[in-house]
Design a protein around this motif. Structure first.
Motif, PDB file in Angstrom:
ATOM      1  N   ARG A   8       2.588  60.869  66.494  1.00 24.04           N
ATOM      2  CA  ARG A   8       3.663  59.969  66.096  1.00 24.04           C
ATOM      3  C   ARG A   8       3.439  58.655  66.822  1.00 24.04           C
ATOM      4  O   ARG A   8       3.488  58.602  68.042  1.00 24.04           O
ATOM      5  CB  ARG A   8       5.017  60.558  66.457  1.00 24.04           C
ATOM      6  CG  ARG A   8       6.180  59.600  66.324  1.00 24.04           C
ATOM      7  CD  ARG A   8       6.502  59.280  64.881  1.00 24.04           C
ATOM      8  NE  ARG A   8       7.022  60.446  64.159  1.00 24.04           N
ATOM      9  CZ  ARG A   8       7.313  60.442  62.870  1.00 24.04           C
ATOM     10  NH1 ARG A   8       7.090  59.360  62.152  1.00 24.04           N
ATOM     11  NH2 ARG A   8       7.785  61.535  62.280  1.00 24.04           N
ATOM     12  N   VAL A 200       3.865  63.230  71.149  1.00 20.65           N
ATOM     13  CA  VAL A 200       4.608  63.676  69.969  1.00 20.65           C
ATOM     14  C   VAL A 200       3.613  63.796  68.819  1.00 20.65           C
ATOM     15  O   VAL A 200       2.999  62.812  68.405  1.00 20.65           O
ATOM     16  CB  VAL A 200       5.732  62.684  69.616  1.00 20.65           C
ATOM     17  CG1 VAL A 200       6.537  63.199  68.424  1.00 20.65           C
ATOM     18  CG2 VAL A 200       6.644  62.445  70.824  1.00 20.65           C
ATOM     19  N   GLN A 202       2.526  65.553  64.872  1.00 18.84           N
ATOM     20  CA  GLN A 202       3.025  66.060  63.598  1.00 18.84           C
ATOM     21  C   GLN A 202       2.185  67.224  63.093  1.00 18.84           C
ATOM     22  O   GLN A 202       2.646  68.033  62.296  1.00 18.84           O
ATOM     23  CB  GLN A 202       3.043  64.932  62.567  1.00 18.84           C
ATOM     24  CG  GLN A 202       3.962  63.777  62.970  1.00 18.84           C
ATOM     25  CD  GLN A 202       3.762  62.550  62.094  1.00 18.84           C
ATOM     26  OE1 GLN A 202       2.665  62.018  61.968  1.00 18.84           O
ATOM     27  NE2 GLN A 202       4.839  62.108  61.463  1.00 18.84           N
ATOM     28  N   ASP A 238       8.520  66.935  64.299  1.00 18.14           N
ATOM     29  CA  ASP A 238       7.692  66.521  65.421  1.00 18.14           C
ATOM     30  C   ASP A 238       7.699  67.593  66.510  1.00 18.14           C
ATOM     31  O   ASP A 238       8.710  68.264  66.735  1.00 18.14           O
ATOM     32  CB  ASP A 238       8.209  65.207  66.018  1.00 18.14           C
ATOM     33  CG  ASP A 238       8.044  64.030  65.074  1.00 18.14           C
ATOM     34  OD1 ASP A 238       7.166  64.099  64.189  1.00 18.14           O
ATOM     35  OD2 ASP A 238       8.781  63.036  65.221  1.00 18.14           O
TER      36      ASP A 238
END
Length: 318
Positions: A8, A200, A202, A238
């Motif tokens: 992210r 973070v 995905q 996330d």
């Protein structure tokens, strides 16, 4: 080992969702044009995240990124001229006298032209594609850490170089982008309990033997074949991946870098044929993870054990 992940890189969302401050000074240092410095390896999404910056320092970062892009475009244009001339010469040679050397020259020149054109297209493209957020070892990513109790986002290289290790260790020990849980108090002892962060992500990617993914043994005479699997949480969301980080200084300059902690795989990953997995921590444990007590390592292990419950689906990566 997690060799790649889709991160992210939306700074606005990271700041808003995690109450973090963007360390513009660190990003400015990363993109600085120091003498003899090579262009840092950064994903397009991380670069483009500064488009529309309003502060003077943010706008300065945009200018530095644009300067790097202009220099890279100039290098790519030169590469295209060189390889186009090489291709033409090889084609003429092949027409005059077919040889394996000429065929190889045509293949090599054609591949290099394709790569240069693809990279130029990426630099000119304004919209983002999913691959623009993907990191590999040696590539930078935004990492959330804690400074004086405040969550801060800093750019760090995905391959951790500990302060007491020489720069040559990057090549000698290329797997230091992951930190195995069973070595946290050994190789990683100067970071574990001291310098914690999260990235973070995905999705993440793993190399898996095809026969292991298909849950079978190799057939007689069959050679093992690796496939790349992309793992995504279902439903999509996330994940906060537990990391260790380091600040290194030496003759080569200053380096911020990180490694993702890996542990025994959850059922979904094990059934896909892989034996390690990065560790997603719960959001309610974020501050405790980012502000570790080196005298209470047991509490840190409990955070790694109390991981985010997540169902992971997978498919072969394109």
């Amino acid at each position: 080992m997690c060799y790649s992940a889709q991160i992210r890189a939306d700074y606005t969302k990271l700041v808003r969702e995690f109450g973090a401050t963007l360390s513009l000074d660190e990003f400015a240092q990363l993109y600085a044009h120091d003498a003899g410095k090579q262009r840092p390896k950064t994903p397009k999404a991380m670069d483009d995240g500064f488009i529309g910056a309003r502060t003077p320092l943010g706008q300065d970062i945009v200018a530095r990124i644009q300067q790097w892009h202009a220099e890279e475009m100039q290098t790519l244009d030169q590469e295209l001229r060189v390889q186009s001339a090489r291709l033409k010469q090889a084609e003429e040679s092949l027409a005059h006298r077919p040889t394996q050397k000429a065929r190889n020259e045509i293949r090599i020149a054609g591949n290099r032209i394709d790569r240069a054109q693809a990279r130029l297209a990426d630099l000119h493209r304004s919209g983002l594609l999913p691959r623009d957020s993907r990191i590999f070892p040696g590539v930078y990513a935004p990492v959330i850490v804690s400074e004086h109790g405040q969550r801060v986002i800093k750019p760090m290289r995905y391959q951790c170089r500990l302060p007491d290790k020489p720069a040559r260790n990057d090549a000698l020990y290329p797997g230091t982008y992951n930190a195995r849980r069973d070595s946290l108090e050994a190789y990683w002892k100067n970071a574990f309990g001291h310098h914690h962060g999260v990235v973070v992500v995905q999705s993440f990617y793993e190399h898996v033997p095809r026969h292991a993914m298909e849950q079978r043994t190799l057939a007689p005479g069959e050679n093992a074949q690796n496939v790349v699997l992309e793992f995504r949480p279902r439903p999509q969301r996330d994940l906060l991946i537990a990391c260790l980080w380091s600040e290194w200084e030496g003759p080569e300059g200053r380096l911020l870098s990180f490694a993702a902690i890996t542990d025994e795989p959850p059922r979904d990953v094990a059934e896909a044929g892989h034996d390690r997995c990065i560790v997603p921590i719960r959001r309610e444990n974020l501050d405790a993870w980012l502000n570790p007590d080196p005298d209470d390592l047991g509490a840190l292990y409990r955070i790694l054990d109390d991981r985010e419950p997540v169902e992971l689906g997978y498919e072969e990566a394109a």
